[in-house]
Design a protein around this motif. Sequence first.
Motif, PDB file in Angstrom:
ATOM      1  N   GLY A  17       0.922  -1.268   0.100  1.00 18.25           N
ATOM      2  CA  GLY A  17       0.069   0.114   0.048  1.00 18.25           C
ATOM      3  C   GLY A  17       0.829   1.174  -0.024  1.00 18.25           C
ATOM      4  N   ILE A  18       0.304   2.094   0.845  1.00 15.50           N
ATOM      5  CA  ILE A  18       0.981   3.477   0.829  1.00 15.50           C
ATOM      6  C   ILE A  18       2.490   3.293   1.316  1.00 15.50           C
ATOM      7  N   GLY A  19       2.943   2.417   2.442  1.00 10.11           N
ATOM      8  CA  GLY A  19       4.321   2.358   2.809  1.00 10.11           C
ATOM      9  C   GLY A  19       5.141   1.818   1.646  1.00 10.11           C
ATOM     10  N   ARG A  20       4.818   0.942   0.914  1.00 16.86           N
ATOM     11  CA  ARG A  20       5.523   0.324  -0.414  1.00 16.86           C
ATOM     12  C   ARG A  20       5.623   1.514  -1.248  1.00 16.86           C
ATOM     13  N   GLU A  21       4.706   2.407  -1.564  1.00 19.36           N
ATOM     14  CA  GLU A  21       4.905   3.530  -2.505  1.00 19.36           C
ATOM     15  C   GLU A  21       5.732   4.415  -2.209  1.00 19.36           C
ATOM     16  N   ILE A  22       5.831   4.840  -0.522  1.00 22.45           N
ATOM     17  CA  ILE A  22       6.536   5.608   0.017  1.00 22.45           C
ATOM     18  C   ILE A  22       8.234   4.944  -0.326  1.00 22.45           C
ATOM     19  N   LEU A 227       5.324  11.235  -2.935  1.00 21.54           N
ATOM     20  CA  LEU A 227       6.042  12.537  -3.431  1.00 21.54           C
ATOM     21  C   LEU A 227       6.196  13.338  -2.491  1.00 21.54           C
ATOM     22  N   LEU A 228       5.080  13.865  -1.599  1.00 21.26           N
ATOM     23  CA  LEU A 228       5.310  14.764  -0.611  1.00 21.26           C
ATOM     24  C   LEU A 228       6.211  14.649   0.413  1.00 21.26           C
ATOM     25  N   ILE A 229       6.047  13.231   0.879  1.00 21.76           N
ATOM     26  CA  ILE A 229       7.260  12.690   1.660  1.00 21.76           C
ATOM     27  C   ILE A 229       8.733  13.004   1.277  1.00 21.76           C
ATOM     28  N   ALA A 230       8.793  12.880  -0.014  1.00 25.83           N
ATOM     29  CA  ALA A 230      10.236  12.941  -0.718  1.00 25.83           C
ATOM     30  C   ALA A 230      10.731  14.351  -0.595  1.00 25.83           C
ATOM     31  N   ASP A 231       9.584  15.180  -0.702  1.00 21.88           N
ATOM     32  CA  ASP A 231       9.884  16.636  -0.848  1.00 21.88           C
ATOM     33  C   ASP A 231      10.464  16.933   0.638  1.00 21.88           C
ATOM     34  N   ILE A 232       9.589  16.462   1.700  1.00 25.62           N
ATOM     35  CA  ILE A 232      10.047  16.554   2.982  1.00 25.62           C
ATOM     36  C   ILE A 232      11.555  15.916   3.293  1.00 25.62           C
TER      37      ILE A 232
END
Length: 279
Positions: A17-22, A227-232
């Motif tokens: 889910g979200i964790g894999r994509e992150i 993508l947001l977390i990559a920016d962070i």
Amino acid sequence: MARLSNMIAVVTGGGRGIGREIALQQAREGAKVAALARTATEIEETVSLIEEAGGEAIAVSTDLIDLAAVESAFARVASELGPIDILINNHGSFQGFGPIWDCDPLVWWRDVEINLRGTFNTCRTAAPMMLAQGSGRIVNLVGGGTGNSFPHGSGYASSKAAIMRFTECLNDTTIGNNVRAFAVDPGLVRTAMTELQLSSEAGKTYLPGIQKLFEDGVNIEPSRAALLIADIAAGRFDTLAGRLLRGVDDRDALAEEMDAIVAADGRALRFSSVEQAKL
């Protein structure tokens, strides 16, 4: 050079889910990734996807509510990949649906324990490492009920609201030493967690609004949060440390609004200005 090159990122709940994509996005941006979860096969698959794309990653199976296990897992990450620069707490549990007198109390508390205690354990372990090296960023995922009532999801909501306040406290404790903490709400994403809400009898009974939202087309892509977390992780939103960012945010617009958000003390758990004035 990729903007996260030479950085080490730990992603909890990184098997699906979200964790894999992150985890995949962190690797695309150049980070070496440690995917953590209890289910080894899932995080091993995440690692395989990263390696197939030319990245570097390891899978570390661990129980996040066991502090000793978390400490051992983080020591392994540091030994095999290097000092941890980024911690992303994506793990979560939401299985206690309904009014509290109908919920199994053990299930209700298990949600709180996984969500809140798991986040405490990882932050307690990672923050001193980051402080010792003089830098680091921690991202804690929150969600429904963080800033509003969630009557039939009170365990999940209570834990996520607590994580929001915990993030603020942690950031205020560490920011003076260049370690920042952020809260991120990914929005309503179709995951194994939401599938349980949709398919279980308790979910159908107590959370019919989830089905209605999906029927109305509300289904945020996990890539938005990634993508947001990559920016962070890259430092783009350092001004908003200690505050809430959302997967639905337009990231360019958010970057332009940062100073105004801070000036208004927005994106935080606060009393209203009227109530604050009375204190």
